[in-house]
Design an enzyme around this catalytic site. Structure first.
Site, PDB file in Angstrom:
ATOM      1  N   TYR A  51     -15.132  61.474  24.487  1.00  0.00           N
ATOM      2  CA  TYR A  51     -16.468  60.929  24.713  1.00  0.00           C
ATOM      3  C   TYR A  51     -17.572  61.984  24.704  1.00  0.00           C
ATOM      4  O   TYR A  51     -18.747  61.633  24.737  1.00  0.00           O
ATOM      5  CB  TYR A  51     -16.508  60.113  25.999  1.00  0.00           C
ATOM      6  CG  TYR A  51     -15.972  58.714  25.776  1.00  0.00           C
ATOM      7  CD1 TYR A  51     -16.613  57.840  24.907  1.00  0.00           C
ATOM      8  CD2 TYR A  51     -14.804  58.301  26.398  1.00  0.00           C
ATOM      9  CE1 TYR A  51     -16.114  56.575  24.674  1.00  0.00           C
ATOM     10  CE2 TYR A  51     -14.302  57.035  26.173  1.00  0.00           C
ATOM     11  CZ  TYR A  51     -14.967  56.173  25.316  1.00  0.00           C
ATOM     12  OH  TYR A  51     -14.473  54.925  25.077  1.00  0.00           O
ATOM     13  N   ILE A  52     -17.233  63.255  24.622  1.00  0.00           N
ATOM     14  CA  ILE A  52     -18.259  64.290  24.456  1.00  0.00           C
ATOM     15  C   ILE A  52     -18.857  64.206  23.054  1.00  0.00           C
ATOM     16  O   ILE A  52     -20.064  64.344  22.866  1.00  0.00           O
ATOM     17  CB  ILE A  52     -17.676  65.697  24.723  1.00  0.00           C
ATOM     18  CG1 ILE A  52     -17.274  65.822  26.192  1.00  0.00           C
ATOM     19  CG2 ILE A  52     -18.689  66.786  24.364  1.00  0.00           C
ATOM     20  CD1 ILE A  52     -16.512  67.091  26.504  1.00  0.00           C
TER      21      ILE A  52
END
Length: 82
Positions: A51-52
């Site tokens: 999710y970065i």
């Protein structure tokens, strides 16, 4: 997309193929996150790393493979990467 031209279990990554360049890019992005985690003595899940950069990774499996590759390269477990 990667060919197995070497002994069993070995493969050659070249930057001549886009899939190889993307795999190397993913590996380096994950290594950067691992470095930050180790420096800050923090832990994150593989999903957190995904999710970065979700637009880049596109699939969780890209992160999973990069982490596995890093573990093999550094001869360590995921636990040691935080």
């Amino acid at each position: 997309c990667c060919s197995f031209d070497l002994a069993k279990g070995k493969e050659i990554l070249t930057l001549q193929r886009e899939c190889h360049a993307r795999r190397l890019d993913a590996l380096l992005r994950v290594l950067l996150v691992v470095q930050q985690l180790l420096q800050e003595n923090r832990h994150e899940s593989k999903r957190d790393i995904y999710y970065i950069y979700p637009a880049f990774f596109q699939e969780q499996s890209v992160v999973d493979r990069a982490i596995n590759d890093i573990c093999i390269l550094l001869q360590c477990s995921r636990h040691h990467l935080n």
